[in-house]
Design a protein around this motif. Structure first.
Motif, PDB file in Angstrom:
ATOM      1  N   ILE A  88      29.464  54.231  33.695  1.00 25.29           N
ATOM      2  CA  ILE A  88      29.230  53.904  35.103  1.00 25.29           C
ATOM      3  C   ILE A  88      30.084  52.704  35.493  1.00 25.29           C
ATOM      4  O   ILE A  88      30.093  51.669  34.809  1.00 25.29           O
ATOM      5  CB  ILE A  88      27.731  53.632  35.353  1.00 25.29           C
ATOM      6  N   GLU A 125      29.933  59.803  34.722  1.00 29.62           N
ATOM      7  CA  GLU A 125      28.754  59.551  35.525  1.00 29.62           C
ATOM      8  C   GLU A 125      27.907  60.814  35.666  1.00 29.62           C
ATOM      9  O   GLU A 125      28.437  61.923  35.647  1.00 29.62           O
ATOM     10  CB  GLU A 125      29.137  59.056  36.925  1.00 29.62           C
ATOM     11  N   SER A 146      25.059  60.202  40.533  1.00 28.20           N
ATOM     12  CA  SER A 146      25.515  58.817  40.588  1.00 28.20           C
ATOM     13  C   SER A 146      26.796  58.726  41.424  1.00 28.20           C
ATOM     14  O   SER A 146      26.803  59.082  42.586  1.00 28.20           O
ATOM     15  CB  SER A 146      25.743  58.291  39.169  1.00 28.20           C
ATOM     16  N   ASN A 147      27.900  58.284  40.824  1.00 29.81           N
ATOM     17  CA  ASN A 147      29.151  58.107  41.571  1.00 29.81           C
ATOM     18  C   ASN A 147      30.152  59.227  41.306  1.00 29.81           C
ATOM     19  O   ASN A 147      31.342  59.066  41.560  1.00 29.81           O
ATOM     20  CB  ASN A 147      29.796  56.763  41.188  1.00 29.81           C
ATOM     21  N   LYS A 183      17.035  57.590  31.806  1.00 31.72           N
ATOM     22  CA  LYS A 183      18.027  56.673  32.381  1.00 31.72           C
ATOM     23  C   LYS A 183      17.395  55.318  32.685  1.00 31.72           C
ATOM     24  O   LYS A 183      17.648  54.711  33.734  1.00 31.72           O
ATOM     25  CB  LYS A 183      18.635  57.290  33.643  1.00 31.72           C
ATOM     26  N   ASP A 198      19.531  67.618  37.642  1.00 26.96           N
ATOM     27  CA  ASP A 198      20.995  67.501  37.577  1.00 26.96           C
ATOM     28  C   ASP A 198      21.677  68.839  37.828  1.00 26.96           C
ATOM     29  O   ASP A 198      22.753  68.897  38.448  1.00 26.96           O
ATOM     30  CB  ASP A 198      21.428  66.966  36.210  1.00 26.96           C
ATOM     31  N   GLU A 204      24.159  55.124  28.029  1.00 30.47           N
ATOM     32  CA  GLU A 204      24.145  55.819  29.322  1.00 30.47           C
ATOM     33  C   GLU A 204      25.003  55.113  30.363  1.00 30.47           C
ATOM     34  O   GLU A 204      25.700  55.771  31.142  1.00 30.47           O
ATOM     35  CB  GLU A 204      22.707  55.927  29.831  1.00 30.47           C
ATOM     36  N   VAL A 205      24.959  53.773  30.416  1.00 23.53           N
ATOM     37  CA  VAL A 205      25.672  53.067  31.489  1.00 23.53           C
ATOM     38  C   VAL A 205      27.133  52.815  31.149  1.00 23.53           C
ATOM     39  O   VAL A 205      27.896  52.342  32.003  1.00 23.53           O
ATOM     40  CB  VAL A 205      24.979  51.724  31.829  1.00 23.53           C
ATOM     41  N   TYR A 237      19.624  52.061  33.447  1.00 17.49           N
ATOM     42  CA  TYR A 237      20.361  52.225  34.710  1.00 17.49           C
ATOM     43  C   TYR A 237      19.418  52.139  35.908  1.00 17.49           C
ATOM     44  O   TYR A 237      19.723  51.452  36.897  1.00 17.49           O
ATOM     45  CB  TYR A 237      21.107  53.560  34.729  1.00 17.49           C
ATOM     46  N   ILE A 250      19.276  49.253  39.258  1.00 15.24           N
ATOM     47  CA  ILE A 250      19.401  49.482  40.701  1.00 15.24           C
ATOM     48  C   ILE A 250      18.075  49.230  41.418  1.00 15.24           C
ATOM     49  O   ILE A 250      17.978  49.421  42.627  1.00 15.24           O
ATOM     50  CB  ILE A 250      19.897  50.910  41.007  1.00 15.24           C
TER      51      ILE A 250
END
Length: 347
Positions: A138, A312, A316-317, A81, A220, A134-135, A84, A88
């Motif tokens: 998001i 996501e 994450s969210n 990742k 995960d 990947e993003v 991403y 952040i």
């Protein structure tokens, strides 16, 4: 045990040296790379205090072998990742700006070049392509801008395979628009039972494509179990392993449930809201879901249609999305899809 504890480094190094020298064969480049990068997957665990030497050995001095599965497994695990996580980190807002406001392929490549490990522009561009995939799911990133950047890469790249990869990623991402029917599948669980997507009709489905060699995937699984505890009555959490036997699935099921009770483990299959499935040679699902990048996540509604694809990660969210999804109808639950319009569910 030696590897995990890092005790007796001299002995460990001698084991790796002996292993690689005994298994490599002259004039067999594919086999030699297989040995090198499967060894690297283990060696990186004990190289935390000698990162520069490790990267010089396996990254900076090596060619980029995009067609070699062992190399790609290593890169996926060493840079999980990556885009991403950079977004952040401190100064990560520059990545968001370069995507959402400037849609700048050149700007992103320049930003990533700040990491001297990515001096090889082929590897840097590969990580950018993987990161854009990947993003895409998001919410902080605009999907339409990501698609435009992929078009720019396909047009401007000097690497023929990346032109094809950029176009394939674009096709995969835009094909899975909200409301599209999720591809059907029939796979095996850890007991050898056949499980189909249609079996979950009437329930939301959170799909997780993972593999045992992927360290972030194992993390995960624990996060997914936590979500299953909270939302299992409404959501089926389906973990599809791309490289597992039935025994491997059993181990994964137990690992994901660590710390859930006083005995530390719950028996596999004891939850009706969490499922572990494996390919068993049915590789068509990889094409159907473009599940060649691990991990990959998808959220499917009660009628088997995509809500978010990709979705996501669980860390994450995703929980915020579930809260939004299950908002009572009188509050107007609305899941925004900034690149493609809105997808609204009423309950």
């Amino acid at each position: 045990q030696y590897i995990i504890t890092g005790v007796n480094r001299k002995f460990i190094d001698s084991v790796f040296t002996g292993f690689t020298s005994s298994h490599k064969k002259p004039a067999n480049a594919f086999l030699n790379s297989y040995v090198d990068y499967n060894t690297a997957l283990l060696k990186q665990i004990i190289q935390k205090n000698n990162k520069t030497s490790f990267e010089n050995e396996y990254i900076k001095s090596r060619a980029v072998l995009e067609s070699h599965p062992s190399y790609m497994n290593f890169i996926n695990q060493y840079f999980p990742k990556y885009l991403y996580l950079q977004s952040i980190a401190p100064e990560g807002e520059k990545i968001v700006e370069l995507i959402n406001n400037k849609k700048s392929y050149e700007g992103l490549m320049s930003f990533l070049a700040g990491n001297e490990t990515l001096a090889n522009d082929t590897l840097r561009e590969l990580l950018l392509l993987m990161g854009l995939y990947e993003v895409y799911g998001i919410k902080d990133f605009r999907k339409d801008m990501i698609v435009d950047i992929l078009d720019s890469i396909a047009l401007k790249t000097q690497i023929p395979n990346h032109k094809k990869l950029a176009n394939n990623i674009k096709s995969a991402l835009t094909a899975f628009s909200a409301g599209a029917k999720a591809p059907e599948f029939i796979l095996l669980d850890q007991s050898g039972n056949r499980v189909a997507l249609k079996d979950f009709e009437g329930k939301y489905v959170y799909l997780n494509f993972w593999a045992g060699w992927c360290l972030s995937c194992l993390q995960d699984l624990k996060r997914i179990s936590d979500l299953a505890d909270k939302y299992g009555e409404k959501v089926a959490f389906v973990n599809i392993c791309t490289a597992c036997s039935e025994r491997g699935l059993l181990s994964a099921a137990e690992t994901s449930r660590t710390d859930t009770d006083k005995n530390n483990l719950l028996p596999a299959g004891s939850r009706a809201n969490e499922y572990f499935l494996h390919f068993d040679g049915r590789n068509q699902i990889k094409d159907d879901y473009n599940a060649y990048h691990i991990p990959s996540f998808f959220l499917v509604d009660k009628q088997g249609r995509f809500i978010k694809a990709p979705a996501e990660p669980p860390g994450s969210n995703m929980e915020n999305l579930f809260i939004q999804l299950f908002t009572p109808a009188d509050k107007g639950a609305d899941i925004s899809d900034p690149g493609k319009g809105n997808y609204t569910q009423r309950h």
